[in-house]
Enzyme design. Sequence first.
Site, PDB file in Angstrom:
ATOM      1  N   VAL A 136       0.809  -1.158  -0.053  1.00 10.44           N
ATOM      2  CA  VAL A 136       0.008  -0.029   0.007  1.00 10.44           C
ATOM      3  C   VAL A 136       1.007   1.153  -0.003  1.00 10.44           C
ATOM      4  O   VAL A 136       0.674   2.253  -0.969  1.00 10.44           O
ATOM      5  CB  VAL A 136      -1.013   0.022   1.157  1.00 10.44           C
ATOM      6  CG1 VAL A 136      -1.647   1.263   1.226  1.00 10.44           C
ATOM      7  CG2 VAL A 136      -2.050  -1.297   1.207  1.00 10.44           C
ATOM      8  N   LYS A 151      -7.334  -2.018   9.307  1.00 10.17           N
ATOM      9  CA  LYS A 151      -8.654  -2.613  10.136  1.00 10.17           C
ATOM     10  C   LYS A 151      -8.586  -3.056  11.435  1.00 10.17           C
ATOM     11  O   LYS A 151      -9.363  -3.058  12.127  1.00 10.17           O
ATOM     12  CB  LYS A 151      -9.392  -3.471   9.033  1.00 10.17           C
ATOM     13  CG  LYS A 151      -8.585  -4.695   8.991  1.00 10.17           C
ATOM     14  CD  LYS A 151      -9.013  -5.412   7.676  1.00 10.17           C
ATOM     15  CE  LYS A 151      -8.174  -6.674   7.485  1.00 10.17           C
ATOM     16  NZ  LYS A 151      -7.207  -6.493   6.362  1.00 10.17           N
ATOM     17  N   VAL A 174     -11.663  -0.674   4.928  1.00 11.45           N
ATOM     18  CA  VAL A 174     -12.698  -1.748   4.612  1.00 11.45           C
ATOM     19  C   VAL A 174     -12.944  -1.422   3.074  1.00 11.45           C
ATOM     20  O   VAL A 174     -13.184  -0.592   2.510  1.00 11.45           O
ATOM     21  CB  VAL A 174     -14.422  -1.356   5.309  1.00 11.45           C
ATOM     22  CG1 VAL A 174     -15.167  -2.315   5.038  1.00 11.45           C
ATOM     23  CG2 VAL A 174     -14.005  -1.035   6.872  1.00 11.45           C
ATOM     24  N   GLY A 180     -11.104  -2.176   0.504  1.00 15.46           N
ATOM     25  CA  GLY A 180     -10.111  -1.395  -0.347  1.00 15.46           C
ATOM     26  C   GLY A 180     -10.583  -0.303  -1.074  1.00 15.46           C
ATOM     27  O   GLY A 180     -10.624   0.887  -0.662  1.00 15.46           O
ATOM     28  N   ILE A 206     -13.362   0.430  -2.710  1.00 15.54           N
ATOM     29  CA  ILE A 206     -14.860   0.803  -2.625  1.00 15.54           C
ATOM     30  C   ILE A 206     -14.839   2.130  -1.635  1.00 15.54           C
ATOM     31  O   ILE A 206     -14.744   1.980  -0.342  1.00 15.54           O
ATOM     32  CB  ILE A 206     -15.788  -0.221  -2.238  1.00 15.54           C
ATOM     33  CG1 ILE A 206     -15.521  -1.398  -3.285  1.00 15.54           C
ATOM     34  CG2 ILE A 206     -17.084   0.297  -2.321  1.00 15.54           C
ATOM     35  CD1 ILE A 206     -16.173  -2.414  -2.885  1.00 15.54           C
ATOM     36  N   ASP A 215     -11.402 -11.774   9.172  1.00 14.27           N
ATOM     37  CA  ASP A 215     -11.019 -10.480   8.639  1.00 14.27           C
ATOM     38  C   ASP A 215     -12.205  -9.589   8.188  1.00 14.27           C
ATOM     39  O   ASP A 215     -12.420  -8.583   8.397  1.00 14.27           O
ATOM     40  CB  ASP A 215     -10.183 -10.855   7.223  1.00 14.27           C
ATOM     41  CG  ASP A 215     -10.121  -9.620   6.336  1.00 14.27           C
ATOM     42  OD1 ASP A 215      -9.391  -9.101   6.358  1.00 14.27           O
ATOM     43  OD2 ASP A 215     -10.880  -9.733   5.182  1.00 14.27           O
ATOM     44  N   LYS A 224     -14.091  -5.772   9.457  1.00 15.21           N
ATOM     45  CA  LYS A 224     -14.304  -4.688   8.699  1.00 15.21           C
ATOM     46  C   LYS A 224     -15.791  -4.462   9.038  1.00 15.21           C
ATOM     47  O   LYS A 224     -16.326  -3.222   8.931  1.00 15.21           O
ATOM     48  CB  LYS A 224     -14.423  -5.186   7.163  1.00 15.21           C
ATOM     49  CG  LYS A 224     -12.822  -5.389   6.888  1.00 15.21           C
ATOM     50  CD  LYS A 224     -12.611  -6.203   5.327  1.00 15.21           C
ATOM     51  CE  LYS A 224     -11.162  -6.348   5.028  1.00 15.21           C
ATOM     52  NZ  LYS A 224     -11.205  -7.215   4.021  1.00 15.21           N
ATOM     53  N   GLY A 234      -5.334  -4.927  -3.067  1.00 15.50           N
ATOM     54  CA  GLY A 234      -4.240  -4.526  -4.141  1.00 15.50           C
ATOM     55  C   GLY A 234      -3.869  -3.150  -3.636  1.00 15.50           C
ATOM     56  O   GLY A 234      -4.509  -2.261  -3.334  1.00 15.50           O
TER      57      GLY A 234
HETATM   58  N1  LIG Z   1      -2.264  -5.039   0.649  1.00 14.96           N
HETATM   59  C1  LIG Z   1      -3.767  -4.636   0.537  1.00 14.96           C
HETATM   60  O1  LIG Z   1      -4.298  -5.040  -0.568  1.00 14.96           O
HETATM   61  C2  LIG Z   1      -4.501  -4.062   1.521  1.00 14.96           C
HETATM   62  C3  LIG Z   1      -5.956  -3.610   1.412  1.00 14.96           C
HETATM   63  C4  LIG Z   1      -6.552  -2.835   2.385  1.00 14.96           C
HETATM   64  C5  LIG Z   1      -5.918  -2.450   3.500  1.00 14.96           C
HETATM   65  N2  LIG Z   1      -4.700  -3.027   3.848  1.00 14.96           N
HETATM   66  C6  LIG Z   1      -3.953  -2.475   5.048  1.00 14.96           C
HETATM   67  O2  LIG Z   1      -2.656  -1.889   4.752  1.00 14.96           O
HETATM   68  C7  LIG Z   1      -1.815  -2.083   5.858  1.00 14.96           C
HETATM   69  C8  LIG Z   1      -0.660  -2.309   5.062  1.00 14.96           C
HETATM   70  O3  LIG Z   1      -0.805  -3.403   4.230  1.00 14.96           O
HETATM   71  P1  LIG Z   1       0.379  -3.842   3.105  1.00 14.96           P
HETATM   72  O4  LIG Z   1      -0.217  -4.905   2.361  1.00 14.96           O
HETATM   73  O5  LIG Z   1       1.052  -2.689   2.348  1.00 14.96           O
HETATM   74  O6  LIG Z   1       1.417  -4.464   3.987  1.00 14.96           O
HETATM   75  P2  LIG Z   1       2.986  -4.947   3.820  1.00 14.96           P
HETATM   76  O7  LIG Z   1       3.076  -4.967   2.196  1.00 14.96           O
HETATM   77  O8  LIG Z   1       3.273  -6.249   4.472  1.00 14.96           O
HETATM   78  O9  LIG Z   1       3.647  -3.606   4.208  1.00 14.96           O
HETATM   79  C9  LIG Z   1       3.920  -3.434   5.547  1.00 14.96           C
HETATM   80  C10 LIG Z   1       4.796  -2.096   5.594  1.00 14.96           C
HETATM   81  O10 LIG Z   1       5.054  -1.911   7.189  1.00 14.96           O
HETATM   82  C11 LIG Z   1       6.545  -1.698   7.461  1.00 14.96           C
HETATM   83  N3  LIG Z   1       6.609  -2.328   8.880  1.00 14.96           N
HETATM   84  C12 LIG Z   1       6.140  -3.414   9.174  1.00 14.96           C
HETATM   85  N4  LIG Z   1       6.560  -3.754  10.781  1.00 14.96           N
HETATM   86  C13 LIG Z   1       7.268  -2.486  11.069  1.00 14.96           C
HETATM   87  C14 LIG Z   1       7.838  -1.764  12.117  1.00 14.96           C
HETATM   88  N5  LIG Z   1       7.691  -2.594  13.242  1.00 14.96           N
HETATM   89  N6  LIG Z   1       8.285  -0.475  11.915  1.00 14.96           N
HETATM   90  C15 LIG Z   1       8.376   0.043  10.824  1.00 14.96           C
HETATM   91  N7  LIG Z   1       7.819  -0.493   9.655  1.00 14.96           N
HETATM   92  C16 LIG Z   1       7.166  -1.522   9.661  1.00 14.96           C
HETATM   93  C17 LIG Z   1       7.158  -2.805   6.475  1.00 14.96           C
HETATM   94  O11 LIG Z   1       8.512  -2.621   6.373  1.00 14.96           O
HETATM   95  P3  LIG Z   1       9.578  -3.258   5.276  1.00 14.96           P
HETATM   96  O12 LIG Z   1       8.935  -3.201   3.907  1.00 14.96           O
HETATM   97  O13 LIG Z   1      10.803  -2.908   5.550  1.00 14.96           O
HETATM   98  O14 LIG Z   1       9.533  -4.628   5.597  1.00 14.96           O
HETATM   99  C18 LIG Z   1       6.438  -2.471   5.152  1.00 14.96           C
HETATM  100  O15 LIG Z   1       7.159  -1.604   4.624  1.00 14.96           O
HETATM  101  C19 LIG Z   1      -2.537  -3.280   6.629  1.00 14.96           C
HETATM  102  O16 LIG Z   1      -3.119  -2.608   7.696  1.00 14.96           O
HETATM  103  C20 LIG Z   1      -3.273  -3.621   5.904  1.00 14.96           C
HETATM  104  O17 LIG Z   1      -4.347  -4.353   6.551  1.00 14.96           O
HETATM  105  C21 LIG Z   1      -3.939  -3.617   2.647  1.00 14.96           C
END
Ligand SMILES: NC(=O)c1ccc[n+]([C@@H]2O[C@H](COP(=O)([O-])OP(=O)(O)OC[C@H]3O[C@@H](n4cnc5c(N)ncnc54)[C@H](OP(=O)(O)O)[C@@H]3O)[C@@H](O)[C@H]2O)c1
Length: 437
Positions: free
Chosen positions: A15, A107, A134, A136, A138, A203, A207, A304
Amino acid sequence: MAEPLKVGLAGLGTVGTAVIELLERERDKLLARCARPIEVVAVTARSRGKKRAVDLRKVRWAADPLALAADPGIDVLVEVIGGAGDPAKSAVETALAAGKAVVTANKALLAAHGQKLATLAERRHAALNFEASVAGGIPIVKTLREGLNGNSFTRIYGILNGTCNYILSRMEEERLSFEDCLREAQRLGYAEADPSFDVEGHDAAQKLAILASLAFGTKVDQAAVYVEGIASITLADLDAAAELGYRVKLLGVALRTEAGIEQRVHPTMVRKDSAIAQVMGVTNAVTVDADGLSPITLVGPGAGGTATASAVVSDLADIARGVRTAPFGQPAARMTAVRKTPMQRHEGGYYIRLMARDRPGSAATIARRLAQRQISLESIVQRHESRGQDAGKSGDPVPVILITYATTEDAVHKALAAVRRDRVISGRPQVIRIEKN
Ligand SMILES: NC(=O)c1ccc[n+]([C@@H]2O[C@H](COP(=O)([O-])OP(=O)(O)OC[C@H]3O[C@@H](n4cnc5c(N)ncnc54)[C@H](OP(=O)(O)O)[C@@H]3O)[C@@H](O)[C@H]2O)c1
């Protein structure tokens, strides 16, 4: 030119990276719409050395999320780390306590601490926006919080977990088992190595708790959500559903009842011709029943990087424009406590699939037990399928599928317990709730 909105971005994963890309790509349009630039000025993530798809040469690197949140050089913290605990929680609290706006996609954090964070945000007159948390891409948070301000809600329901919808869609379309579809979802990256959080419904429950708060003014409380996953759904259920004009979806439903706000996540039969039944694959959908309106269904990508970044950037644009609403649409102090409503009291139609012993009187016994609990049947289907060599041997179980008219869950359980005691069925009956739509 007006002062830029200075953003501190905590998290540079799927994200976070997509947020930087989108802000860059839409720079001119955002400037026109907000009348000021939105600039990422500082970032942080776990590993500074990691290769990233975005250019970070011009931004400061904060030592950790807390340092970023406390940085006097940022106006708004974007938290896209994830997790209900630290560092996400402390970083958001630190930013809000300093009167900075916060945008989060988290969430889990909101489901666990939404009320507390909303209270802090209001006290400090800071925005707390969470459109991305919630469904993404939408814009359902904004729809409930602002777009339908003048309406009362009776029910919100939706497909809130793309992984489950993908699995159920593939089972139906490719005639594969739950296990095969789950493996495929894991191979394609739609499901985690440990898929339990998704397939057991947790999950979607997080939401739903957020949506219920926005719609009904209840405190965000994941523990108040009844949860049941999709692992028990078989191809036989999907086939029977199709034959009877239904489709099976994992739905999150928040409903106003006389006893309070019912919140539940479980496999659900929906009419095949309804808008929500058309939503297949990883796509999400939310239907809103509000008074004075026919139902509104929003359909779109639930996850995504690009889709989620669109929600984060829209929240940032509001802050840049100076738009601030109470995080859950009304003062946090007015949000009411909510209790888990006992499902035994749930009222609705039911799908029941049982294996009846193929001998005289079985069907009559089942019908009698249901009638004793005032359960009326809308349809009954009994199949004498070919069973190879033993086909037609008296006593072999045959599938019987029942669709009931509205009744209570308690009546269904008691009637089925009596049927089992009568020994006219083998195994456990499958029961799936039907959602009127
Ligand atoms: N992916 C989706 O489609 C999606 C959709 C809706 C909501 N979300 C929400 O968006 C959020 C992020 O999701 P994501 O998919 O982007 O996750 P992700 O790809 O796993 O990225 C998490 C990021 O947080 C960093 N991080 C983790 N622990 C940390 C710490 N202790 N201190 C500092 N930085 C830290 C990681 O650092 P490193 O890169 O150095 O490992 C990484 O850059 C979550 O709350 C998720 O539920 C995601």
